[in-house]
Design a protein around this motif. Structure first.
Motif, PDB file in Angstrom:
ATOM      1  N   UNK A 104       0.787  -1.055   0.095  1.00  0.00           N
ATOM      2  CA  UNK A 104       0.131   0.042   0.059  1.00  0.00           C
ATOM      3  C   UNK A 104       1.008   1.335  -0.198  1.00  0.00           C
ATOM      4  N   UNK A 105       0.315   2.358  -0.785  1.00  0.00           N
ATOM      5  CA  UNK A 105       1.158   3.481  -0.651  1.00  0.00           C
ATOM      6  C   UNK A 105       0.302   4.494   0.023  1.00  0.00           C
ATOM      7  N   UNK A 106       1.166   5.371   0.793  1.00  0.00           N
ATOM      8  CA  UNK A 106       0.569   6.478   1.461  1.00  0.00           C
ATOM      9  C   UNK A 106       0.146   7.544   0.721  1.00  0.00           C
ATOM     10  N   UNK A 107      -0.729   8.476   1.034  1.00  0.00           N
ATOM     11  CA  UNK A 107      -1.074   9.629   0.118  1.00  0.00           C
ATOM     12  C   UNK A 107       0.094  10.243  -0.470  1.00  0.00           C
ATOM     13  N   UNK A 108       1.042  10.551   0.453  1.00  0.00           N
ATOM     14  CA  UNK A 108       2.261  11.308  -0.105  1.00  0.00           C
ATOM     15  C   UNK A 108       3.026  10.573  -0.968  1.00  0.00           C
ATOM     16  N   UNK A 109       3.163   9.079  -0.822  1.00  0.00           N
ATOM     17  CA  UNK A 109       3.840   8.209  -1.847  1.00  0.00           C
ATOM     18  C   UNK A 109       2.913   8.251  -3.261  1.00  0.00           C
ATOM     19  N   UNK A 110       1.880   8.221  -3.120  1.00  0.00           N
ATOM     20  CA  UNK A 110       1.119   7.902  -4.262  1.00  0.00           C
ATOM     21  C   UNK A 110       1.031   9.295  -4.906  1.00  0.00           C
ATOM     22  N   UNK A 111       0.936  10.389  -4.393  1.00  0.00           N
ATOM     23  CA  UNK A 111       1.000  11.644  -5.030  1.00  0.00           C
ATOM     24  C   UNK A 111       2.099  11.573  -5.639  1.00  0.00           C
ATOM     25  N   UNK A 112       3.415  11.412  -5.308  1.00  0.00           N
ATOM     26  CA  UNK A 112       4.653  11.410  -5.786  1.00  0.00           C
ATOM     27  C   UNK A 112       4.693  10.540  -7.012  1.00  0.00           C
ATOM     28  N   UNK A 113       4.167   9.266  -6.989  1.00  0.00           N
ATOM     29  CA  UNK A 113       4.092   8.637  -8.321  1.00  0.00           C
ATOM     30  C   UNK A 113       3.370   9.263  -9.399  1.00  0.00           C
ATOM     31  N   UNK A 114       2.307   9.978  -9.011  1.00  0.00           N
ATOM     32  CA  UNK A 114       1.343  10.454 -10.053  1.00  0.00           C
ATOM     33  C   UNK A 114       2.365  11.433 -10.616  1.00  0.00           C
ATOM     34  N   UNK A 115       2.753  12.238  -9.890  1.00  0.00           N
ATOM     35  CA  UNK A 115       3.669  13.402 -10.382  1.00  0.00           C
ATOM     36  C   UNK A 115       4.784  12.945 -11.300  1.00  0.00           C
ATOM     37  N   UNK A 116       5.369  11.988 -11.034  1.00  0.00           N
ATOM     38  CA  UNK A 116       6.467  11.450 -11.702  1.00  0.00           C
ATOM     39  C   UNK A 116       5.807  10.773 -13.187  1.00  0.00           C
ATOM     40  N   UNK A 117       4.806  10.195 -12.920  1.00  0.00           N
ATOM     41  CA  UNK A 117       3.999   9.826 -14.194  1.00  0.00           C
ATOM     42  C   UNK A 117       3.691  10.970 -15.039  1.00  0.00           C
ATOM     43  N   UNK A 118       3.338  12.049 -14.340  1.00  0.00           N
ATOM     44  CA  UNK A 118       3.077  13.485 -15.221  1.00  0.00           C
ATOM     45  C   UNK A 118       4.518  13.811 -15.960  1.00  0.00           C
ATOM     46  N   UNK A 119       5.477  13.768 -15.080  1.00  0.00           N
ATOM     47  CA  UNK A 119       6.544  14.387 -15.633  1.00  0.00           C
ATOM     48  C   UNK A 119       7.221  13.577 -16.771  1.00  0.00           C
ATOM     49  N   UNK A 120       6.678  12.223 -16.728  1.00  0.00           N
ATOM     50  CA  UNK A 120       7.254  11.469 -18.029  1.00  0.00           C
ATOM     51  C   UNK A 120       6.225  11.516 -18.916  1.00  0.00           C
ATOM     52  N   UNK A 121       5.416  12.268 -19.175  1.00  0.00           N
ATOM     53  CA  UNK A 121       4.324  12.429 -20.197  1.00  0.00           C
ATOM     54  C   UNK A 121       3.651  11.290 -20.378  1.00  0.00           C
ATOM     55  N   UNK A 122       3.164  10.459 -19.202  1.00  0.00           N
ATOM     56  CA  UNK A 122       2.423   9.139 -19.140  1.00  0.00           C
ATOM     57  C   UNK A 122       1.072   9.543 -19.822  1.00  0.00           C
ATOM     58  N   UNK A 123       0.449  10.869 -19.451  1.00  0.00           N
ATOM     59  CA  UNK A 123      -0.939  11.261 -19.618  1.00  0.00           C
ATOM     60  C   UNK A 123      -1.202  11.994 -20.998  1.00  0.00           C
ATOM     61  N   UNK A 124       0.200  12.033 -21.663  1.00  0.00           N
ATOM     62  CA  UNK A 124      -0.156  12.814 -23.087  1.00  0.00           C
ATOM     63  C   UNK A 124      -0.166  11.778 -24.175  1.00  0.00           C
TER      64      UNK A 124
END
Length: 236
Positions: A104-124
């Motif tokens: 399980x990921x804490x809210x902080x860990x999960x938020x960081x993963x989402x940010x890293x996905x965004x920075x990697x262009x995953x949602x583009x």
């Protein structure tokens, strides 16, 4: 090929531990068919990350599901070439199941993963179609974020792969305890199926084509894909 057509109704409902089921639903799993069908504005965010490091040698999968509390659950699996010298007759397919674990990921860990996905262009939108042979190295990332479906790919070597930001935090939270494989040098990285793979013994060889919408071609089996390879069974 007739056998492949007969299996065309096999859709993935998520990561399969049974190796037979996994082969029948692998392309549907890569395409994220189960996530796509369930994607809705009022549903949880769900991400799928698959690292193919030569399909016959090492594959890692991560299925991440957001929780109402802001954290997330992670189901991880590592599938490696089996050690046939250690086959257990009480579980003859066990060597092919892979290592799996959950965390399980804490809210902080999960938020960081989402940010890293965004920075990697995953949602583009993926800028171009790509052909990915099974013996090559690549990440596929798909899922549902805020009710919107997304799909992208990162072939190695490429600028997209070099700009990945999610691999490090994902590795730090990996619950399997299995070390990732080392990348070959860019010059040695496979970019096409091995010559004569139709006759080669020693595994499965195929090629997928992907776009920003997912795997290209008719599908649901072995997934939406143009089957550009063939299956060659391993010798016991």
């Amino acid at each position: 090929m007739m056998a492949c057509a007969a299996l065309a109704a096999c859709a993935s409902a998520g990561p399969a531990g049974n190796p037979v089921e996994r082969k029948l639903t692998w392309f549907s799993y890569l395409n994220g068919d189960d996530l796509r069908v369930a994607c809705a504005q009022d549903g949880p965010d769900r991400f799928r990350m698959v690292f193919n490091a030569d399909y016959n040698e090492h594959v890692r999968t991560y299925d991440v599901t957001g929780d109402p509390d802001g954290g997330a659950s992670v189901a991880a699996r590592v599938i490696k070439a089996p050690d046939l010298a250690r086959v257990d007759l009480a579980d003859p397919v066990g060597a092919w199941k892979g290592d799996e674990a959950q965390t399980r990921l804490s809210p902080t860990q999960y938020a960081m993963l989402v940010i890293r996905l965004y920075e990697s262009g995953a949602f583009q939108m993926l800028p171009e179609r790509l052909r990915l042979p099974s013996n090559s190295f690549y990440w596929l990332v798909s899922g549902c974020r805020d009710g919107q479906w997304f799909f992208t790919a990162y072939p190695y070597p490429s600028d997209r792969f070099a700009d990945i930001r999610f691999a490090e935090p994902l590795g730090a939270m990996d619950p399997t305890g299995v070390a990732p494989p080392r990348l070959p040098s860019p010059a040695d990285a496979p970019r096409s199926l091995p010559p004569g793979s139709r006759q080669q013994d020693g595994g499965v060889f195929f090629e997928i084509e992907v776009s920003g919408k997912g795997l290209v071609g008719p599908h649901l089996t072995l997934g939406p894909w143009p089957f550009a390879g063939w299956f060659t069974p391993r010798n016991p």
